[in-house]
Enzyme design. Structure first.
Site, PDB file in Angstrom:
ATOM      1  N   GLU A  39      -8.058  -5.515  -3.758  1.00  0.00           N
ATOM      2  CA  GLU A  39      -7.022  -4.729  -4.428  1.00  0.00           C
ATOM      3  C   GLU A  39      -5.865  -5.643  -4.852  1.00  0.00           C
ATOM      4  O   GLU A  39      -5.358  -6.426  -4.041  1.00  0.00           O
ATOM      5  CB  GLU A  39      -6.537  -3.646  -3.453  1.00  0.00           C
ATOM      6  CG  GLU A  39      -5.550  -2.658  -4.037  1.00  0.00           C
ATOM      7  CD  GLU A  39      -5.149  -1.585  -3.019  1.00  0.00           C
ATOM      8  OE1 GLU A  39      -5.835  -1.430  -1.980  1.00  0.00           O
ATOM      9  OE2 GLU A  39      -4.138  -0.904  -3.257  1.00  0.00           O
ATOM     10  N   ASP A  68      -6.470  -5.942   0.523  1.00  0.00           N
ATOM     11  CA  ASP A  68      -5.374  -5.656  -0.423  1.00  0.00           C
ATOM     12  C   ASP A  68      -4.360  -6.789  -0.350  1.00  0.00           C
ATOM     13  O   ASP A  68      -3.778  -7.047   0.704  1.00  0.00           O
ATOM     14  CB  ASP A  68      -4.704  -4.319  -0.049  1.00  0.00           C
ATOM     15  CG  ASP A  68      -3.622  -3.895  -1.043  1.00  0.00           C
ATOM     16  OD1 ASP A  68      -3.370  -4.627  -2.034  1.00  0.00           O
ATOM     17  OD2 ASP A  68      -3.021  -2.814  -0.822  1.00  0.00           O
ATOM     18  N   GLY A  88      -1.959   5.217  -0.733  1.00  0.00           N
ATOM     19  CA  GLY A  88      -0.891   5.808   0.075  1.00  0.00           C
ATOM     20  C   GLY A  88       0.339   4.918   0.075  1.00  0.00           C
ATOM     21  O   GLY A  88       0.266   3.733  -0.255  1.00  0.00           O
ATOM     22  N   SER A 105      -5.642   2.001   6.078  1.00  0.00           N
ATOM     23  CA  SER A 105      -5.068   0.722   5.664  1.00  0.00           C
ATOM     24  C   SER A 105      -4.372   0.095   6.866  1.00  0.00           C
ATOM     25  O   SER A 105      -3.490   0.707   7.462  1.00  0.00           O
ATOM     26  CB  SER A 105      -4.066   0.970   4.534  1.00  0.00           C
ATOM     27  OG  SER A 105      -3.362  -0.201   4.208  1.00  0.00           O
ATOM     28  N   LYS A 158      -9.293  -0.992   5.291  1.00  0.00           N
ATOM     29  CA  LYS A 158      -8.621  -1.897   4.338  1.00  0.00           C
ATOM     30  C   LYS A 158      -7.697  -2.825   5.106  1.00  0.00           C
ATOM     31  O   LYS A 158      -6.900  -2.378   5.935  1.00  0.00           O
ATOM     32  CB  LYS A 158      -7.842  -1.050   3.336  1.00  0.00           C
ATOM     33  CG  LYS A 158      -6.750  -1.771   2.553  1.00  0.00           C
ATOM     34  CD  LYS A 158      -6.265  -0.894   1.411  1.00  0.00           C
ATOM     35  CE  LYS A 158      -4.769  -1.004   1.198  1.00  0.00           C
ATOM     36  NZ  LYS A 158      -4.299  -0.098   0.126  1.00  0.00           N
ATOM     37  N   ASP A 184      -3.840  -1.632  -8.342  1.00  0.00           N
ATOM     38  CA  ASP A 184      -2.871  -0.708  -7.753  1.00  0.00           C
ATOM     39  C   ASP A 184      -1.580  -0.854  -8.564  1.00  0.00           C
ATOM     40  O   ASP A 184      -1.376  -0.144  -9.563  1.00  0.00           O
ATOM     41  CB  ASP A 184      -2.698  -1.042  -6.256  1.00  0.00           C
ATOM     42  CG  ASP A 184      -1.577  -0.279  -5.567  1.00  0.00           C
ATOM     43  OD1 ASP A 184      -0.849   0.477  -6.228  1.00  0.00           O
ATOM     44  OD2 ASP A 184      -1.407  -0.443  -4.338  1.00  0.00           O
ATOM     45  N   LYS A 229      -4.794  -5.906   4.922  1.00  0.00           N
ATOM     46  CA  LYS A 229      -3.825  -6.577   4.067  1.00  0.00           C
ATOM     47  C   LYS A 229      -4.031  -8.085   4.209  1.00  0.00           C
ATOM     48  O   LYS A 229      -4.200  -8.591   5.326  1.00  0.00           O
ATOM     49  CB  LYS A 229      -2.404  -6.205   4.509  1.00  0.00           C
ATOM     50  CG  LYS A 229      -2.066  -4.735   4.282  1.00  0.00           C
ATOM     51  CD  LYS A 229      -1.858  -4.437   2.818  1.00  0.00           C
ATOM     52  CE  LYS A 229      -1.382  -3.012   2.591  1.00  0.00           C
ATOM     53  NZ  LYS A 229      -1.163  -2.725   1.163  1.00  0.00           N
ATOM     54  N   LYS A 264      -2.081   6.227  -7.264  1.00  0.00           N
ATOM     55  CA  LYS A 264      -0.979   6.704  -6.421  1.00  0.00           C
ATOM     56  C   LYS A 264      -0.144   7.625  -7.291  1.00  0.00           C
ATOM     57  O   LYS A 264       0.332   7.209  -8.360  1.00  0.00           O
ATOM     58  CB  LYS A 264      -0.117   5.536  -5.931  1.00  0.00           C
ATOM     59  CG  LYS A 264      -0.760   4.703  -4.844  1.00  0.00           C
ATOM     60  CD  LYS A 264       0.162   3.612  -4.346  1.00  0.00           C
ATOM     61  CE  LYS A 264      -0.550   2.761  -3.309  1.00  0.00           C
ATOM     62  NZ  LYS A 264       0.198   1.518  -2.997  1.00  0.00           N
TER      63      LYS A 264
HETATM   64  O1  OSB Z   1      -0.435  -1.451  -1.509  1.00  0.00           O
HETATM   65  O2  OSB Z   1      -1.437   0.281  -0.891  1.00  0.00           O
HETATM   66  C1  OSB Z   1      -0.454  -0.448  -0.823  1.00  0.00           C
HETATM   67  C2  OSB Z   1       1.955   0.850   1.868  1.00  0.00           C
HETATM   68  C3  OSB Z   1       3.181   0.590   1.283  1.00  0.00           C
HETATM   69  C4  OSB Z   1       3.202  -0.043   0.061  1.00  0.00           C
HETATM   70  C5  OSB Z   1       2.009  -0.387  -0.596  1.00  0.00           C
HETATM   71  C6  OSB Z   1       0.775  -0.106  -0.014  1.00  0.00           C
HETATM   72  C7  OSB Z   1       0.762   0.501   1.251  1.00  0.00           C
HETATM   73  C8  OSB Z   1      -0.465   0.781   1.995  1.00  0.00           C
HETATM   74  C9  OSB Z   1      -0.395   1.889   3.025  1.00  0.00           C
HETATM   75  O3  OSB Z   1      -1.503   0.146   1.887  1.00  0.00           O
HETATM   76  C10 OSB Z   1      -1.348   2.974   2.810  1.00  0.00           C
HETATM   77  C11 OSB Z   1      -1.020   4.162   3.691  1.00  0.00           C
HETATM   78  O4  OSB Z   1      -0.225   5.034   3.260  1.00  0.00           O
HETATM   79  O5  OSB Z   1      -1.532   4.220   4.809  1.00  0.00           O
HETATM   80 MG    MG Z   2      -2.217  -1.604  -2.641  1.00  0.00          MG
END
Ligand code: OSB
Ligand code: MG
Length: 368
Positions: free
Chosen positions: A214, A189, A291, A136, A162, A239, A164, A263
């Protein structure tokens, strides 16, 4: 099981690079480590994934500490527990606070597996000996930084990337990434940054062959997501909206998503995570493990869970070195050509690095 003592530690770990989502930029990860100790002196470890500010969900490090100290720890110390599956039930009168519940439930699963002398993956019923993982990537300052990061992670072998996104940092970015990398497995995401009014913009994302988008809409919504999914070809993955197996059932039956990100913290623990996995399998809905920028301890739990058969899509469980200079487990989590080999030691499968944990602990409190 005979749990005699529980230790909470407030940890602070510096991220190698800041992580930016639609809702925040994180430079340091502060979190609670939970250690549960039995009468033989064996320790099980868990991690709370709650952030310090309630921007992802309503929980925070401090609310987790309060719920653990005042409610969950007394319940665990008072009640006889023969299997970690019971925890879900003995916590059920306490509403919400899933990340707090999950942190201590995870520690008890680790302790249980260690008492049985088997890996946590096996205790959960997982069969895989290796798992495929993705990565991510946070929102970057400029396009060239983003493209070179994608290139680096792609070269390292991560099985999907992934990105953001948020309003105005979305279609154009994905378009350019697709031009440079026409064939990579790519997804976006949004962390609930859009509403149904953005339908036309979100529909443009259908042009880029994304594996999924996402959580485009509100963190607590499954109704509008169903509406949106009717108009999108790209599968929606939920999520934030999924907190339980019941949420997952309703979202699937409404058509709010075609994929679910599980999660462990968000759903209240490994037992509930496994129930969601089983439900999704019965509906033919693929899942993957999300994560929360976990330390090695939370990461090890994610790895164990991912050995269940319906985790058919690569998760966000990247290598320790993607986040930290030094992780708090030994060995650290490594990813080889996009694959993590499941450790065979009992419990979470990694040793805790006690010296590192001591160094990174801001505050510690013992309960018995
Ligand atoms: O939305 O998946 C998410 C990190 C913090 C809060 C929300 C998210 C995330 C990530 C990081 O996408 C994923 C990772 O642990 O590498
Ligand atoms: Mg997410």
């Amino acid at each position: 099981m005979n749990i005699k003592q529980i230790i909470l530690r407030h940890m602070k770990m510096k991220l190698l690079s800041p992580f930016t989502t639609s809702f925040m930029t994180l430079k340091d990860k502060e979190f609670i480590l939970i250690e549960v100790i039995n009468d033989d002196g064996l320790s099980g470890w868990g991690e709370s994934v709650a952030l310090t500010i309630p921007l992802y969900n309503e929980e925070t490090l401090k609310t987790n500490w309060h719920i653990l100290e005042d409610f969950l720890i007394p319940i665990v110390l008072k009640n006889p527990i023969s299997h970690p599956q019971e925890i879900n039930y003995i916590f059920s009168h306490i509403k919400g606070n899933n990340m707090a519940k999950s942190s201590i439930e995870g520690a008890i699963w680790d302790l249980y597996a260690k008492e049985q002398d088997i890996p946590l993956a096996q205790a959960l019923g997982g069969k895989l000996t290796a798992i495929e993982v993705g990565i991510s990537i946070g929102i970057q300052e400029n396009m060239s930084d983003l493209l070179s990061l994608i290139d680096q992670y792609f070269q390292e072998g991560y099985k999907r990337i992934k990105l953001k996104i948020k309003p105005n940092l979305d279609v154009e970015i994905i378009r350019q990434v697709r031009q440079h990398f026409p064939d990579i497995s790519l997804m976006a995401d949004a962390n609930s940054a859009y509403t149904l009014q953005d339908m036309d913009r979100l529909k443009e994302l259908d042009n880029f062959n994304l594996m999924m988008i996402e959580q485009p809409l509100a963190h607590d919504d499954i109704i509008d997501h169903a509406q949106l999914q009717k108009h999108l070809n790209t599968p929606i993955c939920l999520d934030e909206s999924i907190h339980s197996v019941e949420d997952a059932r309703k979202a699937i039956q409404l058509g709010s998503c075609r994929i679910i990100n599980i999660k462990i913290g968000r759903v209240g623990g490994l037992t509930e995570a496994r129930k969601i996995h089983d439900l999704c399998l019965s509906y033919n809905i693929p899942v993957w493990c999300g994560g929360m920028l976990e330390s090695g301890i939370g990461r090890a739990h994610n790895i164990a869970l991912t050995t269940l058969p319906n985790f058919t899509l690569p998760g966000d469980t990247a290598a320790s070195s993607r986040y930290w200079d030094h992780d708090i487990i030994l060995p650290e989590v490594t990813v080889n050509k996009g694959i993590i080999t499941i450790p065979s030691l009992p419990g979470i499968g990694y040793k805790v690095n006690n010296a590192k944990i001591k160094e990174l602990t801001l505050f510690k409190k013992t309960y018995n």
